[in-house]
Design an enzyme around this catalytic site. Structure first.
Site, PDB file in Angstrom:
ATOM      1  N   MET A  27       0.817  -1.206   0.000  1.00  0.00           N
ATOM      2  CA  MET A  27       0.000   0.000   0.000  1.00  0.00           C
ATOM      3  C   MET A  27       0.859   1.269   0.000  1.00  0.00           C
ATOM      4  SD  MET A  27      -2.989  -1.171   2.685  1.00  0.00           S
ATOM      5  CE  MET A  27      -4.000   0.292   2.384  1.00  0.00           C
ATOM      6  N   HIS A  28       0.214   2.388  -0.293  1.00  0.00           N
ATOM      7  CA  HIS A  28       0.722   3.746  -0.067  1.00  0.00           C
ATOM      8  C   HIS A  28       1.774   4.238  -1.051  1.00  0.00           C
ATOM      9  CE1 HIS A  28      -1.292   3.093   3.735  1.00  0.00           C
ATOM     10  NE2 HIS A  28      -0.344   2.301   4.197  1.00  0.00           N
ATOM     11  N   ASP A  38      -2.586  -5.124   0.196  1.00  0.00           N
ATOM     12  CA  ASP A  38      -2.070  -6.419   0.623  1.00  0.00           C
ATOM     13  C   ASP A  38      -2.740  -6.957   1.873  1.00  0.00           C
ATOM     14  OD1 ASP A  38      -0.892  -4.466   2.233  1.00  0.00           O
ATOM     15  OD2 ASP A  38       1.162  -5.063   1.806  1.00  0.00           O
TER      16      ASP A  38
END
Length: 482
Positions: A76-77, A232
């Protein structure tokens, strides 16, 4: 058959599942992380595409030809900035990059309702502060940016030509109104961006496009649909059947996560607890996040000249629990829950002439467990009840570590067949839902249980004094950090 592709930090994993949900085959291709400056963590987006291609092509050609849908999961991110030609303008800034700490406060000042809208404290790991850093330090790159994608969604663009994302992954950008499950104009404006910079939003099992003809030909597949997928952790949760309010998961991958599904949006950012969308409509989740978990095992094994994680776990078990005064603070990349401290760094304390490699190994396992205990305390302070957690990720291979974790956390740990497969399994399940129109309850079932570890009160009592020292050590270390 169904294909799940997980764009992780250390590798890209591809998994094929059958109609009954069983994992039939899996393959992976390694990735490396670039750290050119302190606090920085980057990857080249092209490497994700290359690794995904290698992982898929490593699967049996007959299985590839039988795939009827593909799901994507990923770290992520990560901020992947594309220009007008859809090419990356710079390396992607990853989830464990801490350079944008100052921009977090600026972002919340520009939009005072930030925590209300997003359900989260602005942290350097999130995507929006990274763009604020680029705006301040690389203004030409920011001005040239036409699209911002998350890692798995850049792979999607390469596979399908479509710019799309799912709710769970997008919730980690700080640009999503997490309760409304829609882009927030206010948060985008605070970042100097518009909705035109964002991909189109979908729920996890919705189809976002089909394989490009050249990709399908290379992979030996039909032009099958590619579904939105998930971040995830949400994908990993679906892989072990965590989809009802109160069900939980412990992920021991590069990072460590305690994940609890909720049937409504339940933010509590004051505890540095994340509140994100789940990968299915009408579901959300809470998380405590620790930036280093199994990565500590890999790092310590290298530092101690131990061949690998299996041998490292064996050394720790040889030493025994709480066998010495050695203490390890597992902050290799800073920490999120509960400290929101990107500058803190790892440390060994209490070393003496009697310290041995097995005792150092034992301290590493204990230190990661203590950090997770801080996280579960924050979740409980947010009103979340946790009595049982399903365990996934590479760290799930060690029953000895499981006994330590169960005792320190005070929860029952459930180990499932295939639990080590992780997010790629959840991605394949979302693909199966799209291809068959089956319900989440029918597809995202809990795999068979292979072991259950109950908390050991005697073990918890032996570890309690070390945990008290661990908490005090964080405060002392934080006071002298650079």
């Amino acid at each position: 058959m169904f294909l799940g592709i997980d764009v992780g930090t250390s590798c890209v994993k591809a998994v094929v599942t059958g109609d009954d949900g069983a994992v039939l085959a899996q393959a992976s291709s390694d990735l490396t992380v670039s750290r050119p400056h302190p606090l920085w963590s980057e990857q080249a987006p092209a490497d994700w595409v290359s690794a995904a291609n290698k992982a898929v092509l490593a699967l049996d050609p007959a299985m590839r030809g039988a795939v009827s849908a593909i799901g994507l999961a990923g770290q992520m991110h990560g901020a992947t900035l594309l220009g007008s030609d859809d090419r990356p303008l710079r390396p992607a800034i990853l989830w464990n990059d801490g350079r944008s700490f100052a921009q977090c406060a600026e972002l919340e000042a520009l939009e005072p309702r930030s925590r209300e809208i997003t359900g989260n404290i602005a942290m350097p790991g999130f995507t929006a502060p990274k763009l604020a850093w680029v705006r301040a330090h690389e203004p030409d790159v920011f001005a040239a940016t036409r699209t911002v994608l998350l890692p798995k969604d850049y792979v999607r663009l390469a596979l399908t030509g479509e710019k799309a994302s799912d709710m769970s992954d997008s919730a980690g950008t700080l640009w999503l109104d997490v309760e409304a499950r829609a882009w927030s104009g206010a948060m985008l404006a605070a970042s100097g961006l518009y909705e035109s910079h964002m991909p189109r939003l979908y729920e996890g099992p919705e189809v976002t496009g089909v394989l490009r003809e050249d990709v399908a030909r290379s992979w030996g597949m039909a032009r099958v649909p590619v579904v939105a997928g998930a971040g995830d952790n949400a994908a990993g949760a679906l892989g072990v059947g965590v989809l009802a309010d109160g069900q939980g998961m412990l992920s021991l991958g590069t990072s460590g996560v305690i994940f609890v599904a909720t049937d409504r949006f339940r933010p509590n950012p004051g505890q540095a607890v994340h509140a994100f969308c789940h990968a299915l409509p009408g579901l959300w989740h809470q998380m405590s996040v620790h930036l280093s978990a199994a990565s500590c095992i890999d790092w310590a094994a290298r530092a101690c000249n131990v061949p690998g994680p299996a041998e490292f776990f064996a050394l720790a078990e040889q030493a025994g629990v709480a066998s010495g005064g050695e203490l390890f603070l597992p902050y290799l990349s800073g920490e999120r829950t509960p400290h929101n401290d990107p500058h803190i760094r790892a440390a060994f304390l209490g070393l003496g002439n009697e310290s041995t490699t097995p005792r150092l190994a034992a301290a590493v396992l204990e230190g990661v467990a203590f950090a997770h205990a801080d996280g579960i305390d924050a979740l409980r302070a947010a009103g979340t009840r946790i009595e049982e957690l399903c365990v996934i990720g590479g760290g799930s291979r060690s029953a000895h570590w499981g006994r330590i974790l169960a005792s320190v956390l005070g929860v029952r740990l459930v180990y499932l067949h295939g639990g080590e497969v992780g997010p790629a399994l959840g991605a394949a399940r979302l693909a199966q839902m799209a291809a068959t129109a089956a319900s989440a309850e029918a597809v995202c079932t809990r795999p068979p249980v292979r072991a259950v570890i109950e908390p050991d009160p005697e073990l918890a009592a032996r570890l309690a004094p070390k945990r008290d020292r661990f908490r005090a050590a964080y405060r002392a270390l934080a006071s002298i950090k650079e």
